[in-house]
Structure formats: structure tokens, C-alpha cells
Design a protein around this motif. Sequence first.
Motif, PDB file in Angstrom:
ATOM      1  N   GLN A 184      77.765  27.679  -7.637  1.00 31.69           N
ATOM      2  CA  GLN A 184      78.596  28.261  -8.319  1.00 31.69           C
ATOM      3  C   GLN A 184      79.635  27.431  -9.142  1.00 31.69           C
ATOM      4  OE1 GLN A 184      81.256  31.628  -6.937  1.00 31.69           O
ATOM      5  NE2 GLN A 184      79.639  32.497  -8.090  1.00 31.69           N
ATOM      6  N   LEU A 185      79.961  26.213  -8.473  1.00 29.84           N
ATOM      7  CA  LEU A 185      80.851  25.351  -9.128  1.00 29.84           C
ATOM      8  C   LEU A 185      80.110  24.636 -10.244  1.00 29.84           C
ATOM      9  CD1 LEU A 185      82.720  23.435  -6.304  1.00 29.84           C
ATOM     10  CD2 LEU A 185      83.818  24.813  -8.002  1.00 29.84           C
ATOM     11  N   GLU A 186      78.939  24.275  -9.766  1.00 34.95           N
ATOM     12  CA  GLU A 186      78.351  23.641 -11.188  1.00 34.95           C
ATOM     13  C   GLU A 186      77.976  24.508 -12.302  1.00 34.95           C
ATOM     14  OE1 GLU A 186      73.948  21.547 -12.232  1.00 34.95           O
ATOM     15  OE2 GLU A 186      74.617  21.493 -10.020  1.00 34.95           O
ATOM     16  N   ALA A 187      77.861  25.710 -12.282  1.00 29.58           N
ATOM     17  CA  ALA A 187      77.735  26.613 -13.396  1.00 29.58           C
ATOM     18  C   ALA A 187      79.065  26.717 -13.859  1.00 29.58           C
ATOM     19  CB  ALA A 187      77.295  28.132 -12.551  1.00 29.58           C
ATOM     20  N   THR A 188      80.258  26.985 -13.135  1.00 31.04           N
ATOM     21  CA  THR A 188      81.408  27.137 -13.946  1.00 31.04           C
ATOM     22  C   THR A 188      82.116  25.865 -14.272  1.00 31.04           C
ATOM     23  OG1 THR A 188      82.070  28.884 -12.170  1.00 31.04           O
ATOM     24  CG2 THR A 188      83.835  27.709 -13.325  1.00 31.04           C
ATOM     25  N   PHE A 189      81.585  24.745 -13.774  1.00 28.46           N
ATOM     26  CA  PHE A 189      82.118  23.333 -14.446  1.00 28.46           C
ATOM     27  C   PHE A 189      81.340  23.232 -15.755  1.00 28.46           C
ATOM     28  CE2 PHE A 189      82.749  20.729 -10.196  1.00 28.46           C
ATOM     29  CZ  PHE A 189      83.870  21.533 -10.204  1.00 28.46           C
ATOM     30  N   THR A 190      79.980  23.882 -15.961  1.00 27.59           N
ATOM     31  CA  THR A 190      79.178  23.750 -17.241  1.00 27.59           C
ATOM     32  C   THR A 190      79.742  24.528 -18.001  1.00 27.59           C
ATOM     33  OG1 THR A 190      77.136  23.617 -16.040  1.00 27.59           O
ATOM     34  CG2 THR A 190      77.030  24.334 -18.413  1.00 27.59           C
ATOM     35  N   ARG A 191      80.572  25.648 -17.797  1.00 31.39           N
ATOM     36  CA  ARG A 191      81.372  26.527 -18.735  1.00 31.39           C
ATOM     37  C   ARG A 191      82.727  25.873 -19.221  1.00 31.39           C
ATOM     38  NH1 ARG A 191      81.305  32.058 -19.408  1.00 31.39           N
ATOM     39  NH2 ARG A 191      79.236  31.705 -18.932  1.00 31.39           N
ATOM     40  N   LEU A 192      83.420  24.984 -18.214  1.00 25.12           N
ATOM     41  CA  LEU A 192      84.484  24.587 -18.569  1.00 25.12           C
ATOM     42  C   LEU A 192      84.109  23.074 -19.155  1.00 25.12           C
ATOM     43  CD1 LEU A 192      86.362  24.506 -14.974  1.00 25.12           C
ATOM     44  CD2 LEU A 192      86.848  25.758 -17.345  1.00 25.12           C
ATOM     45  N   GLU A 193      82.853  22.390 -19.242  1.00 23.64           N
ATOM     46  CA  GLU A 193      82.390  21.325 -20.007  1.00 23.64           C
ATOM     47  C   GLU A 193      82.517  22.033 -21.578  1.00 23.64           C
ATOM     48  OE1 GLU A 193      82.193  18.421 -19.834  1.00 23.64           O
ATOM     49  OE2 GLU A 193      82.196  17.994 -17.687  1.00 23.64           O
ATOM     50  N   GLU A 194      81.601  23.111 -21.596  1.00 17.60           N
ATOM     51  CA  GLU A 194      81.660  23.791 -22.954  1.00 17.60           C
ATOM     52  C   GLU A 194      82.903  24.002 -23.708  1.00 17.60           C
ATOM     53  OE1 GLU A 194      77.381  26.259 -21.900  1.00 17.60           O
ATOM     54  OE2 GLU A 194      79.562  27.204 -21.783  1.00 17.60           O
ATOM     55  N   ARG A 195      84.088  24.414 -22.919  1.00 15.26           N
ATOM     56  CA  ARG A 195      85.115  24.985 -23.344  1.00 15.26           C
ATOM     57  C   ARG A 195      86.105  23.730 -23.560  1.00 15.26           C
ATOM     58  NH1 ARG A 195      87.082  30.283 -22.527  1.00 15.26           N
ATOM     59  NH2 ARG A 195      88.953  29.639 -23.984  1.00 15.26           N
ATOM     60  N   ALA A 196      85.654  22.523 -23.028  1.00 13.93           N
ATOM     61  CA  ALA A 196      86.475  21.351 -23.326  1.00 13.93           C
ATOM     62  C   ALA A 196      85.785  20.872 -24.589  1.00 13.93           C
ATOM     63  CB  ALA A 196      85.958  20.232 -22.436  1.00 13.93           C
ATOM     64  N   ALA A 197      84.591  20.897 -24.689  1.00 14.96           N
ATOM     65  CA  ALA A 197      83.879  20.544 -26.123  1.00 14.96           C
ATOM     66  C   ALA A 197      84.392  21.419 -27.336  1.00 14.96           C
ATOM     67  CB  ALA A 197      82.341  20.762 -25.900  1.00 14.96           C
ATOM     68  N   GLU A 198      84.787  22.406 -27.017  1.00 19.60           N
ATOM     69  CA  GLU A 198      85.197  23.494 -27.784  1.00 19.60           C
ATOM     70  C   GLU A 198      86.918  23.204 -28.379  1.00 19.60           C
ATOM     71  OE1 GLU A 198      84.595  27.377 -26.565  1.00 19.60           O
ATOM     72  OE2 GLU A 198      82.315  27.130 -26.629  1.00 19.60           O
ATOM     73  N   GLY A 199      87.675  22.283 -27.276  1.00 20.73           N
ATOM     74  CA  GLY A 199      88.839  22.044 -27.576  1.00 20.73           C
ATOM     75  C   GLY A 199      90.085  22.969 -26.987  1.00 20.73           C
ATOM     76  N   ASP A 200      89.490  23.853 -26.103  1.00 19.24           N
ATOM     77  CA  ASP A 200      90.312  24.459 -25.252  1.00 19.24           C
ATOM     78  C   ASP A 200      91.071  24.032 -24.144  1.00 19.24           C
ATOM     79  OD1 ASP A 200      89.947  26.895 -27.114  1.00 19.24           O
ATOM     80  OD2 ASP A 200      87.891  27.213 -26.086  1.00 19.24           O
ATOM     81  N   VAL A 228      81.513  15.703  -7.630  1.00 24.02           N
ATOM     82  CA  VAL A 228      81.652  14.810  -8.730  1.00 24.02           C
ATOM     83  C   VAL A 228      80.267  14.967  -9.293  1.00 24.02           C
ATOM     84  CG1 VAL A 228      81.599  12.437  -9.619  1.00 24.02           C
ATOM     85  CG2 VAL A 228      83.301  13.311  -8.057  1.00 24.02           C
ATOM     86  N   SER A 229      79.297  15.078  -8.392  1.00 23.54           N
ATOM     87  CA  SER A 229      77.632  15.119  -8.726  1.00 23.54           C
ATOM     88  C   SER A 229      77.518  16.264  -9.513  1.00 23.54           C
ATOM     89  CB  SER A 229      76.788  15.009  -7.555  1.00 23.54           C
ATOM     90  OG  SER A 229      75.518  15.209  -8.116  1.00 23.54           O
ATOM     91  N   ARG A 230      77.987  17.482  -9.090  1.00 25.16           N
ATOM     92  CA  ARG A 230      77.973  18.685  -9.678  1.00 25.16           C
ATOM     93  C   ARG A 230      78.565  18.758 -11.265  1.00 25.16           C
ATOM     94  NH1 ARG A 230      74.968  22.685  -7.112  1.00 25.16           N
ATOM     95  NH2 ARG A 230      74.145  22.044  -5.065  1.00 25.16           N
ATOM     96  N   ALA A 231      79.756  18.030 -11.135  1.00 29.47           N
ATOM     97  CA  ALA A 231      80.388  17.992 -12.437  1.00 29.47           C
ATOM     98  C   ALA A 231      79.541  17.089 -13.572  1.00 29.47           C
ATOM     99  CB  ALA A 231      81.712  17.407 -12.449  1.00 29.47           C
ATOM    100  N   ARG A 232      78.890  15.991 -13.192  1.00 23.11           N
ATOM    101  CA  ARG A 232      78.218  15.250 -13.765  1.00 23.11           C
ATOM    102  C   ARG A 232      76.885  16.147 -14.399  1.00 23.11           C
ATOM    103  NH1 ARG A 232      78.618   9.920 -10.007  1.00 23.11           N
ATOM    104  NH2 ARG A 232      80.567   8.833 -11.121  1.00 23.11           N
ATOM    105  N   ASN A 233      76.227  16.867 -13.429  1.00 29.22           N
ATOM    106  CA  ASN A 233      75.103  17.592 -13.899  1.00 29.22           C
ATOM    107  C   ASN A 233      75.578  18.717 -15.026  1.00 29.22           C
ATOM    108  OD1 ASN A 233      73.591  16.500 -12.017  1.00 29.22           O
ATOM    109  ND2 ASN A 233      73.757  18.077 -10.628  1.00 29.22           N
ATOM    110  N   ALA A 234      76.912  19.237 -14.762  1.00 24.61           N
ATOM    111  CA  ALA A 234      77.350  20.201 -15.643  1.00 24.61           C
ATOM    112  C   ALA A 234      77.444  19.630 -17.161  1.00 24.61           C
ATOM    113  CB  ALA A 234      78.661  20.676 -15.459  1.00 24.61           C
TER     114      ALA A 234
END
Length: 362
Positions: A184-200, A228-234
Motif C-alpha cells: 500500500q505504501l508503494e501504491a501511495t508513494f506512486t500517487r505522491l510521485e505523480e503529485r510531485a511531478a505536477e508540482g503539488d 526506500v526500495s518501494r519509493a524507488r519503485n514508485a
Amino acid sequence: MATESGTHAYRNEHGDEFGRTYFRQLGDFAVSSIGVGTYLGDPTDEVDEAYHDAITTALSGGSNVIDTAINYRCQRSERVVGQALADSDVDRESVFVATKGGFVPFDGERPDNPGKFVKEEYVDSGLIDRDDLVRGSHCIAPDYIDDQLNRSLDNLGVDTIDCYYVHNPETQLLEKSEEELYDQLEATFTRLEERAAEGDIRHYGIATWTGLRVPRGHDDYLSLREIVSRARNAAKTAENTTTHFRVVQLPFNVVMADAFTVESQDGPEGDQSALWFAHEAGLNVMTSASIAQGDLAEELPDDVAERLNGDTTAQRAINFARSAPGVTCSLVGASDVTHVEENLDAGRFDPMGANAFDSVFE
């Protein structure tokens, strides 16, 4: 949002007022090693006013790190941070603002029936799948965190949050397996990576209470290596060139030094403490409970107090927390202007050197 030029200009303006290494590097930013926390206090107008004055005093006095969470004081802490940022003479680009999502927040005040509120506002509305809600109060599913991030942006009145934390993810372990949590953290990190790319958001991380200071095998244990590994995957899933996972928050003070003393993390050459792992992994560490929510303002162990610089017990406790290897900033809750001024004065003393800090534990 905070910028490199804004935070470095702030450091240049205030740096000469403070001791050695008072300002530290977080990515491109220069941040103060003493920050303002906004957890404690009742959800009242009176406390809002006190926090407003405390935050504006801190910003004008040399602290450019403000920490909050959407659930603190029923969303009032975020809102008063936003108002203080708007009213302060300090430019927004000079201030590092962090908040958190995970615990289900009330809105302005505690409802008479909290369970009913959560069910109607979050579960029945479809914002939270009942299977993702732990103990009726905690959720870190991607869609929920997405919603909470939007609310935090509105509460704070900012376009970008400098660091967004997943709040106490170890809470999920009360009802879920480790693998379910990390998935679940990896899935949520993926969403946060997307929000980072969007500038939020600029960065994200995890804010923990027990997870990074308990030994391996404990029910609340979190593996930084796995996170950290899951964040990199995200980051890869979001097609970002590098991860925006940058900061971990954990409790650290004289009587809660486990993040330094407990070697529970899987390092490249064997077990090491959470602080050392974070340092070697290039992560910044924010300490919470730096004066144990006020308890250490009254008394410190004599053998520790005599090694620390500061005019008051609270200042010596703050200087212990920000002297630990790998610590970027020590957060101190303060809704009183005189307490803010006392806390800032701790930064006029040099922190302990590494050898002196190590000797405390010999």
C-alpha cells in the motif's frame, strides 16, 4: 513553495545570529535546525491566536521550518499555519512547510459522535474503502491520501507543500501484514510521485512514532531499506527520473534516543540505527518530541545536562536532539511567543560535536 534562493537568502539574513551549523541543507534548501511544531492544544479560537503569534514570531526570528498535520486540532493547525504564512513579513519562498496525512481529521471541532462522522464523511461518501480503514481512524490508501493532500493545500493556502508525510504508517500493522503495508505504501508513494511531478508537493516522506525506534521483530517495526526500495519503485512507475522520497520524521530526545541506540535497520555492512541508515541513504531526518512535549523543559538527567549548551533546561534538551548525527531539524511544539523565543535562543549555542554526542551513551 520554498525555493533554493529564498531559503538561502533567509539563511544569509539570520545566519550570523546563531551558532555553528544552525542552518542545514535539505535538498536545495537551507533550513533552520529548530522548527515549529503545531500538535498540542485544544481546537479553539484562543489557541489558534496563540499559534498564529508563535509562528509569525518564529519566522521573523530565524526558524523557517513549520510542521503540521491535517488531523492536528481538527484541521485548525493547518489553517492557522496558512494564516500565519499569509500575515508574516517573511516571503513564502523562504519557508519550508510540511504536513501529514493518514489519520482521519475532524473539521474544526470534535464531533459528538466521532464514529458516525467518519462513517458518513469518509466511508459512505466513498473516500475510504472500509477495508483500508484501521481502527476506525487511519487510512493511507492512495485515493484517500490524494484527497487529504488537496484539503491540506486548501487549508494552508499554498500552491505547493514542501514535504508531505504519510503519517504513522506503522498504525496499519495493527490490522495488516507487513507485505500488505509495504504494497500500500508503494501504491501511495506512486500517487505522491505523480503529485510531485505536477508540482503539488516538492518532497514526501514518512512521519513515524514507534516504527523506526523499535527492534526488528516488534509488531510496529518498519524497515527503512524496504520503504526506500518501494519509493524507488514508485518513482519508476510514475516515470520520474528520481524519487522525491526525501525526509523521515521520528521522535528523538534525551529519554527517547532509540533512533540512535537501537540498531534495527539493515545497513550495507550490518545492522545500524535508523539515524545512521537515513544518513547513509541520503535522507533528511526531522525529530519530533524534541523536548518530550514539554516534559524535558523541566528536568534533564544530570550527567547529560552538564554536557549540553544552553541557558535553560529546554534549550539544553533541544540542543541534544539537534546534535544527533544525521538530524536536519528538531521540531519543538510552541503556541507561546516566549517559548518560541526561548527555543530560538537554543540555536545561538553550538551543537555538540559527534564525539561529545557519542560519549553521552558510553
